[in-house]
Design a protein around this motif. Sequence first.
Motif, PDB file in Angstrom:
ATOM      1  N   ASN A 158       0.865  -1.177   0.000  1.00  0.00           N
ATOM      2  CA  ASN A 158       0.000   0.000   0.000  1.00  0.00           C
ATOM      3  C   ASN A 158       0.906   1.233   0.000  1.00  0.00           C
ATOM      4  O   ASN A 158       1.272   1.761   1.048  1.00  0.00           O
ATOM      5  CB  ASN A 158      -0.902  -0.044   1.240  1.00  0.00           C
ATOM      6  CG  ASN A 158      -1.847   1.128   1.335  1.00  0.00           C
ATOM      7  OD1 ASN A 158      -1.716   2.102   0.602  1.00  0.00           O
ATOM      8  ND2 ASN A 158      -2.786   1.053   2.248  1.00  0.00           N
ATOM      9  N   PHE A 179      -0.044   4.411   1.991  1.00  0.00           N
ATOM     10  CA  PHE A 179       0.169   4.221   3.426  1.00  0.00           C
ATOM     11  C   PHE A 179       1.656   4.303   3.761  1.00  0.00           C
ATOM     12  O   PHE A 179       2.050   4.976   4.717  1.00  0.00           O
ATOM     13  CB  PHE A 179      -0.419   2.870   3.860  1.00  0.00           C
ATOM     14  CG  PHE A 179      -0.126   2.506   5.286  1.00  0.00           C
ATOM     15  CD1 PHE A 179      -0.764   3.166   6.323  1.00  0.00           C
ATOM     16  CD2 PHE A 179       0.767   1.499   5.593  1.00  0.00           C
ATOM     17  CE1 PHE A 179      -0.498   2.835   7.654  1.00  0.00           C
ATOM     18  CE2 PHE A 179       1.036   1.147   6.906  1.00  0.00           C
ATOM     19  CZ  PHE A 179       0.401   1.819   7.945  1.00  0.00           C
ATOM     20  N   SER A 206      -7.391   6.313   1.719  1.00  0.00           N
ATOM     21  CA  SER A 206      -8.662   5.599   1.677  1.00  0.00           C
ATOM     22  C   SER A 206      -8.507   4.175   2.194  1.00  0.00           C
ATOM     23  O   SER A 206      -9.494   3.466   2.358  1.00  0.00           O
ATOM     24  CB  SER A 206      -9.203   5.571   0.245  1.00  0.00           C
ATOM     25  OG  SER A 206      -8.280   4.922  -0.608  1.00  0.00           O
ATOM     26  N   ASP A 207      -7.284   3.784   2.488  1.00  0.00           N
ATOM     27  CA  ASP A 207      -6.993   2.411   2.883  1.00  0.00           C
ATOM     28  C   ASP A 207      -5.782   2.401   3.805  1.00  0.00           C
ATOM     29  O   ASP A 207      -4.773   3.034   3.506  1.00  0.00           O
ATOM     30  CB  ASP A 207      -6.696   1.616   1.612  1.00  0.00           C
ATOM     31  CG  ASP A 207      -6.264   0.196   1.851  1.00  0.00           C
ATOM     32  OD1 ASP A 207      -6.526  -0.348   2.939  1.00  0.00           O
ATOM     33  OD2 ASP A 207      -5.645  -0.386   0.948  1.00  0.00           O
ATOM     34  N   LEU A 208      -5.893   1.722   4.934  1.00  0.00           N
ATOM     35  CA  LEU A 208      -4.763   1.621   5.857  1.00  0.00           C
ATOM     36  C   LEU A 208      -4.225   0.192   5.923  1.00  0.00           C
ATOM     37  O   LEU A 208      -3.682  -0.222   6.942  1.00  0.00           O
ATOM     38  CB  LEU A 208      -5.147   2.080   7.266  1.00  0.00           C
ATOM     39  CG  LEU A 208      -5.433   3.560   7.466  1.00  0.00           C
ATOM     40  CD1 LEU A 208      -5.557   3.881   8.953  1.00  0.00           C
ATOM     41  CD2 LEU A 208      -4.367   4.429   6.843  1.00  0.00           C
ATOM     42  N   SER A 209      -4.344  -0.555   4.831  1.00  0.00           N
ATOM     43  CA  SER A 209      -3.783  -1.904   4.866  1.00  0.00           C
ATOM     44  C   SER A 209      -2.277  -1.792   5.089  1.00  0.00           C
ATOM     45  O   SER A 209      -1.601  -0.974   4.483  1.00  0.00           O
ATOM     46  CB  SER A 209      -4.104  -2.681   3.592  1.00  0.00           C
ATOM     47  OG  SER A 209      -3.634  -2.010   2.457  1.00  0.00           O
ATOM     48  N   ASN A 221      -9.124  11.695   6.775  1.00  0.00           N
ATOM     49  CA  ASN A 221      -8.767  10.897   5.608  1.00  0.00           C
ATOM     50  C   ASN A 221     -10.067  10.444   4.959  1.00  0.00           C
ATOM     51  O   ASN A 221     -11.151  10.864   5.378  1.00  0.00           O
ATOM     52  CB  ASN A 221      -7.907   9.692   6.023  1.00  0.00           C
ATOM     53  CG  ASN A 221      -6.451  10.074   6.227  1.00  0.00           C
ATOM     54  OD1 ASN A 221      -5.773  10.506   5.309  1.00  0.00           O
ATOM     55  ND2 ASN A 221      -5.973   9.921   7.454  1.00  0.00           N
ATOM     56  N   LEU A 266     -11.293   7.284   4.825  1.00  0.00           N
ATOM     57  CA  LEU A 266     -11.468   5.889   5.226  1.00  0.00           C
ATOM     58  C   LEU A 266     -12.940   5.535   5.350  1.00  0.00           C
ATOM     59  O   LEU A 266     -13.712   6.285   5.934  1.00  0.00           O
ATOM     60  CB  LEU A 266     -10.774   5.643   6.568  1.00  0.00           C
ATOM     61  CG  LEU A 266      -9.276   5.926   6.608  1.00  0.00           C
ATOM     62  CD1 LEU A 266      -8.761   5.834   8.040  1.00  0.00           C
ATOM     63  CD2 LEU A 266      -8.525   4.980   5.701  1.00  0.00           C
ATOM     64  N   THR A 267     -13.309   4.383   4.810  1.00  0.00           N
ATOM     65  CA  THR A 267     -14.670   3.874   4.991  1.00  0.00           C
ATOM     66  C   THR A 267     -14.666   2.695   5.958  1.00  0.00           C
ATOM     67  O   THR A 267     -15.687   2.396   6.569  1.00  0.00           O
ATOM     68  CB  THR A 267     -15.294   3.444   3.653  1.00  0.00           C
ATOM     69  OG1 THR A 267     -14.446   2.480   3.027  1.00  0.00           O
ATOM     70  CG2 THR A 267     -15.467   4.649   2.733  1.00  0.00           C
ATOM     71  N   THR A 268     -13.540   2.022   6.088  1.00  0.00           N
ATOM     72  CA  THR A 268     -13.365   0.940   7.060  1.00  0.00           C
ATOM     73  C   THR A 268     -11.982   1.073   7.676  1.00  0.00           C
ATOM     74  O   THR A 268     -11.070   1.658   7.079  1.00  0.00           O
ATOM     75  CB  THR A 268     -13.481  -0.459   6.413  1.00  0.00           C
ATOM     76  OG1 THR A 268     -12.454  -0.610   5.442  1.00  0.00           O
ATOM     77  CG2 THR A 268     -14.831  -0.678   5.776  1.00  0.00           C
ATOM     78  N   LEU A 269     -11.850   0.526   8.866  1.00  0.00           N
ATOM     79  CA  LEU A 269     -10.565   0.552   9.553  1.00  0.00           C
ATOM     80  C   LEU A 269     -10.461  -0.676  10.450  1.00  0.00           C
ATOM     81  O   LEU A 269     -11.240  -0.827  11.383  1.00  0.00           O
ATOM     82  CB  LEU A 269     -10.426   1.831  10.397  1.00  0.00           C
ATOM     83  CG  LEU A 269      -9.152   1.974  11.221  1.00  0.00           C
ATOM     84  CD1 LEU A 269      -7.917   1.952  10.328  1.00  0.00           C
ATOM     85  CD2 LEU A 269      -9.202   3.258  12.032  1.00  0.00           C
ATOM     86  N   ASP A 270      -9.523  -1.550  10.121  1.00  0.00           N
ATOM     87  CA  ASP A 270      -9.311  -2.765  10.907  1.00  0.00           C
ATOM     88  C   ASP A 270      -8.015  -2.614  11.692  1.00  0.00           C
ATOM     89  O   ASP A 270      -6.926  -2.664  11.123  1.00  0.00           O
ATOM     90  CB  ASP A 270      -9.233  -3.990  10.003  1.00  0.00           C
ATOM     91  CG  ASP A 270      -9.049  -5.286  10.773  1.00  0.00           C
ATOM     92  OD1 ASP A 270      -9.024  -5.262  12.023  1.00  0.00           O
ATOM     93  OD2 ASP A 270      -8.920  -6.332  10.130  1.00  0.00           O
TER      94      ASP A 270
END
Length: 108
Positions: free
Chosen positions: A27, A30, A72-75, A91, A93-97
């Motif tokens: 990513n 990130f 948009s992604d924190l993978s 940011n 982000l729509t999901t965050l794991d």
Amino acid sequence: MTGTVLLFAITLMMLLGCKQNIAVIDNTAFIEAVGGQCGWTVEKDRTVRLTKENLSSIRAVTQLNISKRSLSDLSGIEYFSGLEYLDCAVNSLTTLDVSGCKALKVLD
């Protein structure tokens, strides 16, 4: 004969310097957002190989500020198991794991 072929193949791989099959964080947005906050080594292709050294550097990070980076992604965040404070505000982000961030105390 099979043992000889196997030994030859192993020797050839060692001579050619074949890399182990190591997982990577790919990513790039990130990786760029984290930047110098982590002592990892970024490869020429802008990925981070999860070597013993890089994993040690990643796990040593306790605070990370990646706010206002248009992410948009924190993978990749899942490897930051020592992370106690994460600022990822403002940011896309729509999901965050963060289930891999077992030490996390503050999420902003």
